[in-house]
Motif scaffolding. Structure first.
Motif, PDB file in Angstrom:
ATOM      1  N   ASN A   5       0.811  -1.219   0.000  1.00 33.58           N
ATOM      2  CA  ASN A   5       0.000   0.000   0.000  1.00 33.58           C
ATOM      3  C   ASN A   5       0.850   1.278   0.000  1.00 33.58           C
ATOM      4  O   ASN A   5       0.321   2.374  -0.131  1.00 33.58           O
ATOM      5  CB  ASN A   5      -0.992   0.010   1.161  1.00 33.58           C
ATOM      6  N   GLU A   6       2.171   1.157   0.130  1.00 38.70           N
ATOM      7  CA  GLU A   6       3.064   2.309   0.055  1.00 38.70           C
ATOM      8  C   GLU A   6       3.550   2.562  -1.369  1.00 38.70           C
ATOM      9  O   GLU A   6       4.180   3.576  -1.627  1.00 38.70           O
ATOM     10  CB  GLU A   6       4.304   2.082   0.922  1.00 38.70           C
ATOM     11  N   LEU A   7       3.300   1.619  -2.268  1.00 38.30           N
ATOM     12  CA  LEU A   7       3.889   1.672  -3.601  1.00 38.30           C
ATOM     13  C   LEU A   7       2.914   2.117  -4.673  1.00 38.30           C
ATOM     14  O   LEU A   7       1.720   1.866  -4.597  1.00 38.30           O
ATOM     15  CB  LEU A   7       4.436   0.300  -3.990  1.00 38.30           C
ATOM     16  N   ARG A   8       3.493   2.761  -5.685  1.00 38.53           N
ATOM     17  CA  ARG A   8       2.786   3.075  -6.924  1.00 38.53           C
ATOM     18  C   ARG A   8       3.650   2.555  -8.061  1.00 38.53           C
ATOM     19  O   ARG A   8       4.876   2.471  -7.934  1.00 38.53           O
ATOM     20  CB  ARG A   8       2.606   4.588  -7.089  1.00 38.53           C
ATOM     21  N   ILE A   9       3.036   2.221  -9.178  1.00 39.79           N
ATOM     22  CA  ILE A   9       3.798   1.811 -10.348  1.00 39.79           C
ATOM     23  C   ILE A   9       4.755   2.944 -10.709  1.00 39.79           C
ATOM     24  O   ILE A   9       4.364   4.103 -10.753  1.00 39.79           O
ATOM     25  CB  ILE A   9       2.871   1.461 -11.520  1.00 39.79           C
ATOM     26  N   GLY A  10       6.007   2.604 -10.939  1.00 40.71           N
ATOM     27  CA  GLY A  10       7.025   3.589 -11.272  1.00 40.71           C
ATOM     28  C   GLY A  10       7.902   3.991 -10.100  1.00 40.71           C
ATOM     29  O   GLY A  10       8.933   4.629 -10.294  1.00 40.71           O
ATOM     30  N   ASN A  11       7.505   3.631  -8.854  1.00 44.18           N
ATOM     31  CA  ASN A  11       8.369   3.924  -7.705  1.00 44.18           C
ATOM     32  C   ASN A  11       9.687   3.158  -7.844  1.00 44.18           C
ATOM     33  O   ASN A  11       9.713   2.026  -8.308  1.00 44.18           O
ATOM     34  CB  ASN A  11       7.720   3.480  -6.394  1.00 44.18           C
ATOM     35  N   TRP A  12      10.774   3.797  -7.432  1.00 42.62           N
ATOM     36  CA  TRP A  12      12.074   3.138  -7.413  1.00 42.62           C
ATOM     37  C   TRP A  12      12.225   2.351  -6.124  1.00 42.62           C
ATOM     38  O   TRP A  12      11.888   2.834  -5.040  1.00 42.62           O
ATOM     39  CB  TRP A  12      13.201   4.161  -7.499  1.00 42.62           C
ATOM     40  N   VAL A  13      12.719   1.113  -6.234  1.00 38.84           N
ATOM     41  CA  VAL A  13      12.954   0.242  -5.089  1.00 38.84           C
ATOM     42  C   VAL A  13      14.261  -0.516  -5.296  1.00 38.84           C
ATOM     43  O   VAL A  13      14.822  -0.539  -6.387  1.00 38.84           O
ATOM     44  CB  VAL A  13      11.808  -0.777  -4.886  1.00 38.84           C
ATOM     45  N   MET A  14      14.695  -1.149  -4.230  1.00 34.06           N
ATOM     46  CA  MET A  14      15.870  -2.007  -4.279  1.00 34.06           C
ATOM     47  C   MET A  14      15.387  -3.449  -4.225  1.00 34.06           C
ATOM     48  O   MET A  14      14.589  -3.801  -3.342  1.00 34.06           O
ATOM     49  CB  MET A  14      16.784  -1.683  -3.094  1.00 34.06           C
ATOM     50  N   VAL A  15      15.848  -4.278  -5.147  1.00 35.67           N
ATOM     51  CA  VAL A  15      15.492  -5.689  -5.166  1.00 35.67           C
ATOM     52  C   VAL A  15      16.707  -6.460  -4.669  1.00 35.67           C
ATOM     53  O   VAL A  15      17.790  -6.357  -5.240  1.00 35.67           O
ATOM     54  CB  VAL A  15      15.102  -6.150  -6.585  1.00 35.67           C
ATOM     55  N   THR A  16      16.503  -7.212  -3.602  1.00 35.48           N
ATOM     56  CA  THR A  16      17.589  -7.976  -3.021  1.00 35.48           C
ATOM     57  C   THR A  16      17.506  -9.418  -3.509  1.00 35.48           C
ATOM     58  O   THR A  16      16.460 -10.047  -3.443  1.00 35.48           O
ATOM     59  CB  THR A  16      17.514  -7.949  -1.482  1.00 35.48           C
ATOM     60  N   LEU A  17      18.624  -9.913  -3.984  1.00 36.29           N
ATOM     61  CA  LEU A  17      18.701 -11.280  -4.482  1.00 36.29           C
ATOM     62  C   LEU A  17      19.728 -12.039  -3.659  1.00 36.29           C
ATOM     63  O   LEU A  17      20.841 -11.563  -3.443  1.00 36.29           O
ATOM     64  CB  LEU A  17      19.120 -11.295  -5.954  1.00 36.29           C
TER      65      LEU A  17
END
Length: 133
Positions: A5-17
């Motif tokens: 619920n904090e996100l919108r399409i296009g928000n920048w995030v970090m993906v951890t693998l």
């Protein structure tokens, strides 16, 4: 982790693998913008901390630098007419950012992450902020 619920399409995030091998259990990460399918796997997404470099990459300019405070400004223009000036204050000793919204207003919001900045700018101006990460 970020709540959906904090996100919108296009928000920048970090993906951890997770990188698993016989020697170590290292983790690597990369930055990307949120897409439609990411709302189903938010456990893989982490916020990107805000920094002075990110503000500059988003088009903010240094307005004033003092010993304990740095001030950043960005003008949002629509159809060639200056509409709004966004202000961010950075407390150097505490590494704290305050979003002051529009010049001359009393609104003050502490921001910690890139997606929070993106959501605030969109909410106030109705426009997306471009960030080059």
């Amino acid at each position: 982790m970020i709540n959906a619920n904090e996100l919108r399409i296009g928000n920048w995030v970090m993906v951890t693998l997770a990188v698993m091998d016989d020697i170590s259990d290292e983790k690597s990460f990369h930055y990307r913008q949120v897409g439609v399918n990411d709302f189903y796997k938010t456990e893989l997404l982490d916020p990107i901390p805000i920094s002075p470099d990110i503000l500059l990459s988003a088009g903010f300019e240094v307005d004033t630098k003092q010993e304990h405070w740095h001030y950043y400004r960005k003008r949002i223009v629509n159809d060639g007419v200056r509409e709004k000036t966004l202000s961010i204050e950075y407390g150097v000793p505490t590494e704290t950012f305050y979003f002051r919204a529009l010049k001359g207003t009393r609104m003050e919001t502490k921001i910690k992450t890139v997606h929070h900045l993106q959501n605030l700018v969109h909410s106030i101006t109705g426009t997306e902020i471009t960030i080059n990460i």
